[in-house]
Design a protein around this motif. Structure first.
Motif, PDB file in Angstrom:
ATOM      1  N   GLN A  39       0.915  -1.294   0.342  1.00  0.00           N
ATOM      2  CA  GLN A  39      -0.348   0.016   0.492  1.00  0.00           C
ATOM      3  C   GLN A  39       0.573   1.032   0.018  1.00  0.00           C
ATOM      4  O   GLN A  39       1.543   1.052   0.978  1.00  0.00           O
ATOM      5  N   LYS A  43      -3.182   5.677  -1.601  1.00  0.00           N
ATOM      6  CA  LYS A  43      -3.614   4.186  -2.993  1.00  0.00           C
ATOM      7  C   LYS A  43      -4.355   2.961  -2.262  1.00  0.00           C
ATOM      8  O   LYS A  43      -3.816   3.057  -0.538  1.00  0.00           O
ATOM      9  N   GLU A  44      -4.876   1.976  -2.176  1.00  0.00           N
ATOM     10  CA  GLU A  44      -6.110   1.531  -1.771  1.00  0.00           C
ATOM     11  C   GLU A  44      -4.239   0.214  -2.164  1.00  0.00           C
ATOM     12  O   GLU A  44      -4.024  -0.026  -2.870  1.00  0.00           O
ATOM     13  N   ARG A  45      -4.179  -1.057  -1.057  1.00  0.00           N
ATOM     14  CA  ARG A  45      -3.912  -2.189  -1.040  1.00  0.00           C
ATOM     15  C   ARG A  45      -4.282  -2.609  -2.259  1.00  0.00           C
ATOM     16  O   ARG A  45      -5.421  -2.908  -1.951  1.00  0.00           O
ATOM     17  N   GLU A  46      -2.157  -3.128  -2.450  1.00  0.00           N
ATOM     18  CA  GLU A  46      -2.658  -3.851  -3.517  1.00  0.00           C
ATOM     19  C   GLU A  46      -2.357  -5.488  -3.854  1.00  0.00           C
ATOM     20  O   GLU A  46      -1.263  -6.010  -2.924  1.00  0.00           O
TER      21      GLU A  46
END
Length: 122
Positions: A39, A43-46
């Motif tokens: 993350q 931003k979103e966790r990817e």
């Protein structure tokens, strides 16, 4: 309960390498799928990658294929993320997680570590 503790993060120059470790305790994770996520700020966790319990099946997001490798040592209850040819865009907090099946979805993982910071300078 499963406790996951990541280590190995740090500051590295672009093109460098790091190896992250994820040590598990509590209930065994030997029969579990283990995933790595990251993350970045804002931003979103990817999804980064996963490895099945036997180590015979792995999956990676396209942006890290050929550069990152996940492995596991079930005797040590530890999972590793070897990161080579690092880029500034790899900068993020990296998390390991335990899941029940091979998946790229955050929701399919029910135990998470606290994360370790990886910073890649240009």
């Amino acid at each position: 309960q499963v406790q996951l503790v990541e280590s190995g993060g740090g500051l590295v120059q672009a093109g460098g390498s790091l190896r992250l470790s994820c040590a598990a305790s509590g209930r065994t994770v030997i029969w579990s799928v283990m995933g790595w996520f990251r993350q970045a700020p804002g931003k979103e966790r990817e999804f980064v990658g996963y490895i099945t319990w036997s180590g015979s099946n792995t999956g990676y997001t396209d942006s890290v294929k050929g550069r990152f490798t996940i492995s596991r040592d079930n005797a040590k209850n530890t999972v590793y993320l070897q990161m080579n040819s690092l880029k500034p865009e790899d900068t993020a907090v990296y998390y390991c997680a335990r899941g029940g099946r091979p998946s790229r979805a955050v929701a399919d993982y029910n135990y998470w570590g606290q994360g370790t910071q990886v910073t890649v300078s240009s």
